[in-house]
Write an enzyme that holds these catalytic residues in place. Structure first.
Site, short mmCIF file in Angstrom:
data_model
loop_
_atom_site.label_atom_id
_atom_site.label_comp_id
_atom_site.label_asym_id
_atom_site.label_seq_id
_atom_site.Cartn_x
_atom_site.Cartn_y
_atom_site.Cartn_z
N GLU A 27 11.57 -4.20 8.77
CA GLU A 27 12.40 -3.67 7.68
C GLU A 27 11.75 -4.04 6.33
O GLU A 27 11.50 -5.20 6.04
CB GLU A 27 13.81 -4.25 7.75
CG GLU A 27 14.72 -3.71 6.63
CD GLU A 27 16.09 -4.39 6.62
OE1 GLU A 27 16.98 -3.87 5.96
OE2 GLU A 27 16.24 -5.43 7.29
N ASP A 48 13.73 -9.11 6.31
CA ASP A 48 13.04 -9.37 7.57
C ASP A 48 11.57 -9.57 7.25
O ASP A 48 11.01 -8.87 6.39
CB ASP A 48 13.21 -8.19 8.55
CG ASP A 48 14.65 -7.94 8.93
OD1 ASP A 48 14.91 -6.89 9.60
OD2 ASP A 48 15.53 -8.76 8.60
N ASN A 79 -11.37 -9.94 21.10
CA ASN A 79 -12.43 -10.91 21.35
C ASN A 79 -11.85 -12.33 21.39
O ASN A 79 -10.89 -12.65 20.70
CB ASN A 79 -13.47 -10.82 20.23
CG ASN A 79 -14.65 -11.75 20.48
OD1 ASN A 79 -15.39 -11.53 21.43
ND2 ASN A 79 -14.81 -12.75 19.64
N GLY A 125 -15.28 -14.74 25.71
CA GLY A 125 -14.85 -13.51 26.38
C GLY A 125 -14.02 -12.60 25.50
O GLY A 125 -13.98 -12.75 24.27
N HIS A 130 67.84 90.19 89.26
CA HIS A 130 68.72 90.06 90.43
C HIS A 130 68.13 89.12 91.48
O HIS A 130 68.84 88.61 92.34
CB HIS A 130 69.03 91.44 91.03
CG HIS A 130 67.87 92.04 91.79
ND1 HIS A 130 66.93 92.86 91.21
CD2 HIS A 130 67.53 91.94 93.11
CE1 HIS A 130 66.05 93.25 92.13
NE2 HIS A 130 66.41 92.70 93.30
N ASP A 172 67.20 94.44 84.24
CA ASP A 172 66.88 93.65 85.44
C ASP A 172 65.49 93.02 85.26
O ASP A 172 64.49 93.47 85.82
CB ASP A 172 66.91 94.57 86.67
CG ASP A 172 66.82 93.78 87.97
OD1 ASP A 172 66.96 92.53 87.90
OD2 ASP A 172 66.61 94.40 89.03
N SER A 215 61.32 93.14 95.66
CA SER A 215 61.96 93.03 94.35
C SER A 215 61.21 92.07 93.43
O SER A 215 60.79 90.99 93.84
CB SER A 215 63.40 92.56 94.52
OG SER A 215 64.16 93.53 95.21
#
EC number: 3.4.21.42
Length: 688
Positions: free
Chosen positions: A60, A68, A149, A153, A475, A529, A631
């Site tokens: 910040e 901060d 570094n 080493g 008849h 008839d 008949s």
């Protein structure tokens, strides 16, 4: 157990002297917490100075770093205080701030106040005992990103969001696991358009809802990946993989593949693989979800609605079969069905087809037959025929039926109604060769008079006029309502009648104007008839059984004196006994006055009491006449103006004063209307 609520946290760190070390703010590289005070005591072996440098500062900002800050304190004196967001002063160095001290002890203090309005990730710092610098004193850079570094080493480190591979030299990026589900989006390689990380494998997944296919679009200028070697192998590559196919691998300057990739899948895997070398900017792509399309599959004998150039997921079409075709599912048929474009690009109900309508086997008909078709589908034509010459088609054009679009056999004239084979009337199988009359007449075959009906009780005759009706004298049926009748027999011997076709009466209809009398032996009025017998079952026609025609109503059917007609029967002969075998004769028509002049044989009846009307026909000659037992039999005449001889019933044997002279016959022409009306009003459903 301690339970503490701390608004300020004080922590310190110290260790045995080391040649190097790392200092990270709390939670780095995430946001550091509020209200923290943390210190680190750095000590290197005696004889070494301390080289402290910061590779990341995101604290910040405030005036004089009052809120901060990270402090560097040596021997109780503040050597430096850092805050704010700082970047490297040199693009080739990760160092943002550095301090060198000739002594071997140093304190670093990080302080944050009670609140931060923004997110700050803190700092990353490293210290070493000053000696040789392996990171700068050699030609080959030992680390892919940051080289640190220390005396004797060095070690490698990586920027935020990277991780150090197992070789402890190369950095990779955690770029796998992202899943994209939105229907539209953009994906790019890590750090794009800045150089992408080496020695990495990035895997992305696009997963859209079913029914959509992933479509990738590229711009050639948005693609810059290490090109292929001399053998065409891509050291770095971009590959796409859908469910069924792979696109790529692709590499080079400018996208070498199609600028639009249609995957035909709702999922797509993207793999970006890099090797240990390279400084290219990477790639950027855009994608979107396109509804899966379904090809229009032309279904034979059908139409689609709506008819569109393209169909996509969830589109619904109605497929209607053309006339004469149908869709059959199990035992259910219809003329249309619906199909939906599915998520896999296939149509639902794709197995349904429009097939010719099936009309089934044509129904049989009584007294006829239908040809058996090779098939019974739409458009097939079949023909019905009747059992000629004994039956003929009621309608001349009623024999041809076509399998129609509604699945029914249809005739142009009758529609779906089946044809009807009706008996051919008035055509004897063998013409009668005339020699003499019944009374003293000559033997006859039943084939000469196939309409002849034998009444066994009472003994009399009748004329078959169609398959359900018998015409006879009133008849004959005056005293009985259930006569015993036979057809198709020449002999009426009792043993032979068993082989004849027996007729069963359903109902008897005597002409309503016939006057009943208690004593038939004294009857003198035989006007009207005539009677009808309705049969229970249809008579089967053949060479020995067929009906006689009814007379027409025109004047051509009037008989006049001198006209010759045929009579037949099993009545008594000149020997006054009933015959067993059928006899027939040809007799002429005479005037009624001739019959009036015949001498009465019955002494109980006065000749002047007999009634003669226009409903009667007088016929006969000396020795040629019908008699007792005849008949009700037909007095048959040839139908006028026909090519093939056929007969109609002009009269019915009614009465006479004396056998062997002249007889009186009922004039059937006067009763045709009554006959037709009676049959029509009392005909039930046909048994076709």
């Amino acid at each position: 157990m301690w339970c503490l609520v701390l608004f300020s946290l004080l922590a310190s760190f110290s260790a045995e002297p080391t040649m190097h070390g790392e200092i990270l703010s709390p939670n780095y590289p995430q946001a550091y917490p509020n209200d923290v005070v943390k210190s680190w005591d750095i000590e290197v072996p005696e004889g070494f100075g301390i080289h402290l440098y910061f590779t990341h500062v995101d604290i910040e900002p405030s005036e004089s770093c009052a809120y901060d800050s990270v402090q560097i304190i040596s021997g109780g004196i503040e050597e430096g205080r850092l805050c704010g967001q700082k970047t490297s002063k040199s693009p080739n160095s990760p160092i943002i701030e550095e301090f060198q001290f000739p002594y071997n002890k140093l304190q670093v203090v990080f302080t944050s106040d009670f609140s931060n309005e923004e997110r700050f990730t803190g700092f990353a710092a490293y210290y070493t005992a000053i000696d040789i610098n392996e990171c700068t004193d050699f030609t080959d850079v030992p680390c892919s990103h940051f080289c640190n570094n220390f005396i004797g080493g060095y070690f490698c480190s990586c920027p935020p969001e990277y991780f150090l591979h197992d070789d402890m030299r190369n950095c990779g990026v955690n770029c796998s696991g992202d899943v994209f589900t939105a229907l539209i989006g953009e994906i790019s390689s890590p750090n794009y358009p800045n150089p992408y990380p080496e020695n990495s494998r990035c895997e992305y997944q696009i997963q859209l809802q079913e029914g959509f296919q992933v479509v990738v679009t590229m711009q050639r200028e948005d693609f810059d990946v290490e090109p292929a070697d001399s053998e065409g192998n891509c050291p770095d590559s971009l590959t796409f993989a859908s469910k069924n196919q792979q696109f790529g691998p692709y590499c080079g300057n400018g996208f070498p593949g199609p600028l639009t990739i249609r995957t035909q899948s709702n999922t797509l895997g993207i793999v970006f693989q890099t090797d240990l070398m390279g400084q290219k900017k990477g790639w950027k792509l855009r994608y979107h979800g396109d509804p899966i399309s379904c090809a229009k599959k032309i279904t034979a004998n059908s139409t689609w609605e709506p008819d569109k150039a393209k169909y996509v997921f969830k589109d619904v079409v109605k497929i209607t079969c053309v006339d004469g075709f149908e869709v059959v599912e199990g035992h259910v048929s219809s003329t249309s069905y619906y199909s939906t474009c599915q998520s896999d690009g296939q149509w639902s109900n794709s197995g349904l087809k429009c097939q010719p309508v099936y009309c089934g086997i044509p129904d049989p008909i009584a007294n006829g037959k239908v040809e058996e078709p090779e098939n019974s589908v739409f458009g097939t034509v079949v023909h019905y025929t009747c059992e000629e010459p004994y039956y003929y088609m009621e309608h001349e054009e009623g024999g041809e039926y076509r399998c129609a679009a509604n699945g029914r056999w249809v005739n142009d004239q009758l529609g779906i109604e089946l044809p009807r084979c009706i008996p051919a009337c008035g055509v004897p199988t063998e013409p009668f060769q005339v020699h003499q009359r019944i009374f003293g007449g000559q033997p006859a075959k039943i084939e000469n008079f196939p309409w002849q009906v034998f009444f066994n009780h009472p003994r009399a005759s009748g004329a078959l006029i169609n398959e359900y009706w018998v015409l006879t004298a009133a008849h004959v049926l005056e005293k009985i309502s259930d006569p015993l009748m036979y057809v198709g027999t020449m002999s009426v011997r009792t043993t032979l009648l068993e082989n004849a076709q027996r007729l069963y009466s359903k109902r008897v209809f005597i002409h309503p104007s016939w006057k009943k009398e208690d004593d038939p032996n004294t009857r003198t009025n035989f006007d009207n008839d005539i009677a009808l017998v309705q049969l229970k079952d249809p008579v089967k026609m053949g060479p020995k059984v067929s009906p006689i025609c009814l007379p027409g109503t025109s004047s051509e059917y009037n008989v006049s004196p001198g006209d010759m007609g045929l009579i037949s029967g099993w009545g008594s002969t000149e020997k006054k006994v009933f015959v067993i075998n059928l006899r027939g004769a040809k007799v002429p028509v005479t005037s009624l006055e001739t019959c009036k002049q015949v001498k009465e044989e019955n002494p109980t009846v006065r000749p002047e009491d007999y009634v003669f009307t226009d409903n009667m026909i007088c016929a006969g000659e000396k020795g040629v006449d019908s008699c007792h037992g005849d008949s009700g039999g037909a007095f048959a005449f040839q139908v006028p103006n026909v090519t093939v001889p056929k007969f109609y019933v002009a009269g019915l044997v009614s009465w006479g004063k004396r056998c062997g002279t002249y007889g009186v016959y009922t004039k059937v022409k006067n009763y045709v209307d009554w006959i037709l009306k009676t049959m029509q009003e009392n005909s039930g459903p046909r048994k076709d």
